[in-house]
Design a protein around this motif. Structure first.
Motif, mmCIF file in Angstrom:
data_model
loop_
_atom_site.group_PDB
_atom_site.id
_atom_site.type_symbol
_atom_site.label_atom_id
_atom_site.label_comp_id
_atom_site.label_asym_id
_atom_site.label_seq_id
_atom_site.Cartn_x
_atom_site.Cartn_y
_atom_site.Cartn_z
ATOM 1 N N HIS A 246 0.828 -1.210 0.000
ATOM 2 C CA HIS A 246 0.000 0.000 0.000
ATOM 3 C C HIS A 246 0.864 1.263 0.000
ATOM 4 N N GLY A 247 0.642 2.116 -1.007
ATOM 5 C CA GLY A 247 1.437 3.326 -1.097
ATOM 6 C C GLY A 247 0.782 4.406 -1.921
ATOM 7 N N CYS A 248 1.355 5.608 -1.830
ATOM 8 C CA CYS A 248 0.851 6.779 -2.547
ATOM 9 C C CYS A 248 1.998 7.513 -3.223
ATOM 10 N N VAL A 249 1.684 8.139 -4.344
ATOM 11 C CA VAL A 249 2.607 9.000 -5.071
ATOM 12 C C VAL A 249 1.889 10.302 -5.388
ATOM 13 N N THR A 250 2.596 11.426 -5.254
ATOM 14 C CA THR A 250 1.994 12.725 -5.542
ATOM 15 C C THR A 250 2.603 13.325 -6.806
ATOM 16 N N SER A 251 1.783 14.099 -7.511
ATOM 17 C CA SER A 251 2.231 14.759 -8.738
ATOM 18 C C SER A 251 2.162 16.273 -8.646
ATOM 19 N N GLY A 252 1.640 16.802 -7.541
ATOM 20 C CA GLY A 252 1.361 18.225 -7.452
ATOM 21 C C GLY A 252 -0.044 18.564 -7.897
ATOM 22 N N ALA A 253 -0.623 17.716 -8.761
ATOM 23 C CA ALA A 253 -1.992 17.917 -9.222
ATOM 24 C C ALA A 253 -2.940 16.886 -8.635
ATOM 25 N N SER A 254 -2.401 15.749 -8.171
ATOM 26 C CA SER A 254 -3.242 14.693 -7.622
ATOM 27 C C SER A 254 -2.377 13.688 -6.875
ATOM 28 N N ILE A 255 -3.051 12.747 -6.193
ATOM 29 C CA ILE A 255 -2.396 11.623 -5.536
ATOM 30 C C ILE A 255 -2.871 10.346 -6.208
ATOM 31 N N ILE A 256 -1.930 9.437 -6.499
ATOM 32 C CA ILE A 256 -2.313 8.126 -7.003
ATOM 33 C C ILE A 256 -1.987 7.094 -5.925
ATOM 34 N N TYR A 257 -2.764 6.001 -5.917
ATOM 35 C CA TYR A 257 -2.716 5.020 -4.823
ATOM 36 C C TYR A 257 -2.625 3.609 -5.376
ATOM 37 N N THR A 258 -1.854 2.764 -4.687
ATOM 38 C CA THR A 258 -1.778 1.352 -5.049
ATOM 39 C C THR A 258 -1.985 0.486 -3.814
ATOM 40 N N GLU A 259 -2.563 -0.692 -4.016
ATOM 41 C CA GLU A 259 -2.707 -1.651 -2.929
ATOM 42 C C GLU A 259 -2.105 -3.006 -3.311
ATOM 43 N N ASN A 260 -1.296 -2.972 -4.405
ATOM 44 C CA ASN A 260 -0.636 -4.208 -4.825
ATOM 45 C C ASN A 260 0.820 -3.967 -5.200
ATOM 46 N N GLY A 261 1.468 -3.094 -4.451
ATOM 47 C CA GLY A 261 2.886 -2.852 -4.663
ATOM 48 C C GLY A 261 3.242 -2.065 -5.895
ATOM 49 N N GLY A 262 2.253 -1.418 -6.498
ATOM 50 C CA GLY A 262 2.507 -0.603 -7.670
ATOM 51 C C GLY A 262 2.248 -1.297 -8.991
ATOM 52 N N ASN A 263 1.747 -2.523 -8.961
ATOM 53 C CA ASN A 263 1.391 -3.192 -10.214
ATOM 54 C C ASN A 263 0.296 -2.426 -10.940
ATOM 55 N N THR A 264 -0.649 -1.865 -10.170
ATOM 56 C CA THR A 264 -1.660 -0.966 -10.727
ATOM 57 C C THR A 264 -1.823 0.216 -9.790
ATOM 58 N N TRP A 265 -2.163 1.358 -10.381
ATOM 59 C CA TRP A 265 -2.341 2.597 -9.612
ATOM 60 C C TRP A 265 -3.707 3.198 -9.918
ATOM 61 N N ILE A 266 -4.283 3.852 -8.906
ATOM 62 C CA ILE A 266 -5.588 4.498 -9.040
ATOM 63 C C ILE A 266 -5.414 5.987 -8.746
ATOM 64 N N LYS A 267 -5.914 6.829 -9.637
ATOM 65 C CA LYS A 267 -5.885 8.269 -9.408
ATOM 66 C C LYS A 267 -7.033 8.647 -8.488
ATOM 67 N N LEU A 268 -6.730 9.270 -7.360
ATOM 68 C CA LEU A 268 -7.729 9.601 -6.363
ATOM 69 C C LEU A 268 -8.338 10.965 -6.634
ATOM 70 N N GLU A 269 -9.658 11.049 -6.554
ATOM 71 C CA GLU A 269 -10.354 12.306 -6.793
ATOM 72 C C GLU A 269 -10.205 13.240 -5.586
ATOM 73 N N GLY A 270 -10.238 14.535 -5.859
ATOM 74 C CA GLY A 270 -10.222 15.531 -4.792
ATOM 75 C C GLY A 270 -8.898 15.642 -4.072
ATOM 76 N N THR A 271 -7.789 15.312 -4.758
ATOM 77 C CA THR A 271 -6.479 15.360 -4.107
ATOM 78 C C THR A 271 -5.558 16.365 -4.786
ATOM 79 N N CYS A 272 -6.120 17.479 -5.213
ATOM 80 C CA CYS A 272 -5.351 18.507 -5.897
ATOM 81 C C CYS A 272 -4.263 19.101 -5.001
ATOM 82 N N CYS A 273 -3.154 19.449 -5.636
ATOM 83 C CA CYS A 273 -2.163 20.342 -5.037
ATOM 84 C C CYS A 273 -1.400 19.742 -3.864
ATOM 85 N N SER A 274 -1.118 18.468 -3.910
ATOM 86 C CA SER A 274 -0.281 17.869 -2.876
ATOM 87 C C SER A 274 1.090 17.559 -3.461
#
Length: 381
Positions: A246-274
């Motif tokens: 389980h982990g997160c990555v930030t882009s400055g415009a959003s946060i993406i999240y994985t629950e399988n070690g990064g094999n797939t990532w999900i862009k999370l809504e409402g996570t602007c500006c992190s």
């Protein structure tokens, strides 16, 4: 922009009563935040480069206070060892130290003109600051060491960092570092969840056509494989994992999240500006970014809620018809309203987003008002 927001949103009623000015919107302040440090689920600090912006919370981010400092110099990073002892990396070779939770800061001058970045301590004595210095006495003194950035330790001996144009590794608590990996990518952050699994993020190194990159190692940093983020982001700034899955990555415009070690990532809504994130345990995490945005997660990064509030747009006009009831307006049809003297502002729908409102007037004790915008537009409510 910041001056306009400060000037226009500080209420006249509060000024008359207290004879002082303080920030009301956005909450708790609107300067950019570049780094955040929490020592547990309640106590945290965040810092930004604009005139040494520092904010502090003692209730998990539900409320924040702005800490005043004697110096208005820019600071880039912050790290707290406990509720009292903390450090900040500044410019012109300055490292700031506090022993009372950030109320007062002393300056350690390294005698260089370095700009110091991220801070990291493996215990109460041994720490590093990005910019080529380290300490072995809990920050009482700093000496020249290997230039390291984005340090990540999984125990007191095994750690990784950026250094020598790539990723370096230590197995003796930072006494010596060995280069493991060299890349042409521009890497900004790395994190190891255990001795084997680590991630590093950044972009392809092309300034004109940047493409965000995530790399994963499953053998302690010896080899790295690119992961597909599933996004079209130009860059990534920060990475943090609560375990190897389980982990997160930030882009400055959003946060993406994985629950399988990064094999797939999900862009999370409402996570602007992190821009930067940190977790204190498997559940509680915080992210900070542009215009004072603060985000909080209580479920390991799956969902985030904003702890800061208010508009970040330019505001041009403010009107109060008594000590409690007021309005402010500005760019893009922005209208804010308060009923408690400005302690809390909420956004009202103006019906337009392409007009800059410049002036307000309300009839006292009546719900009738007008606003005037560009192109001689007059709105009435």
């Amino acid at each position: 922009m910041k001056k306009l927001i400060i000037f226009l949103l500080l209420t006249l009623s509060t000024y008359a009563q207290k004879q002082e000015w303080f920030w009301q919107n956005p909450y708790p302040q609107g300067n950019d935040l570049h780094d955040v440090s929490f020592i547990d689920s309640l106590h945290g600090w965040a810092v930004g480069p604009n005139t040494g912006t520092i904010i502090k919370t003692s209730d998990g981010g539900n409320t924040w206070s702005v800490i005043s400092r004697d110096t208005a110099e820019s600071v880039q990073s912050i790290y707290f060892l406990d509720e009292n002892r903390g450090f900040m990396g500044g410019i012109h070779g300055k490292i700031f130290t506090t022993t009372n939770g950030g109320i007062d800061w002393s300056v350690y001058q390294t005698g260089t003109d370095n700009t110091f970045g991220s801070l990291y301590f493996i215990d109460s004595l041994n720490g590093w600051i990005e910019g080529g210095f380290q300490t072995s006495d809990g920050g009482e003194s700093w000496f020249t060491g290997q230039s390291l950035g984005s340090i990540s330790f999984v125990d007191s001996l095994n750690g990784w960092a950026f250094g020598n144009g790539g990723i370096v590794h230590t197995t003796d608590g930072g006494e010596t570092w060995t280069k493991q990996f060299e890349s042409n990518y521009t890497l900004k952050s790395l994190f190891f969840a255990d001795k084997d699994n680590g991630w590093t993020v950044g972009w392809n190194g092309d300034i004109l056509a940047p493409i965000a990159k995530i790399l994963h190692s499953s053998d302690g940093g010896n080899n790295w494989i690119e992961q597909n983020s599933g996004t079209t982001e130009p860059w990534f700034y920060s990475v943090y994992f609560t375990d190897k899955n389980h982990g997160c990555v930030t882009s400055g415009a959003s946060i993406i999240y994985t629950e399988n070690g990064g094999n797939t990532w999900i862009k999370l809504e409402g996570t602007c500006c992190s821009d930067n994130i940190i977790f204190t345990d498997k559940r509680n995490g915080w992210g900070v970014g542009a215009s004072g945005h603060i985000l909080h997660s209580t479920n390991g990064g799956q969902n985030w809620t904003e702890q800061s509030r208010g508009t970040r747009r330019d505001l041009y006009s403010v009107f109060f018809n008594d000590s409690l009831m007021g309005w402010a307006a500005g760019a893009g049809g922005t209208i804010l309203h308060t009923t408690d003297g400005g302690n809390y502002w909420f956004i009202q729908d103006s019906g337009t987003n392409d007009v800059d409102y410049r002036a307000f007037y309300f009839i006292k004790d009546q719900p009738i008002g007008w606003c005037v915008g560009g192109g001689c537009l007059i709105g009435k409510t």
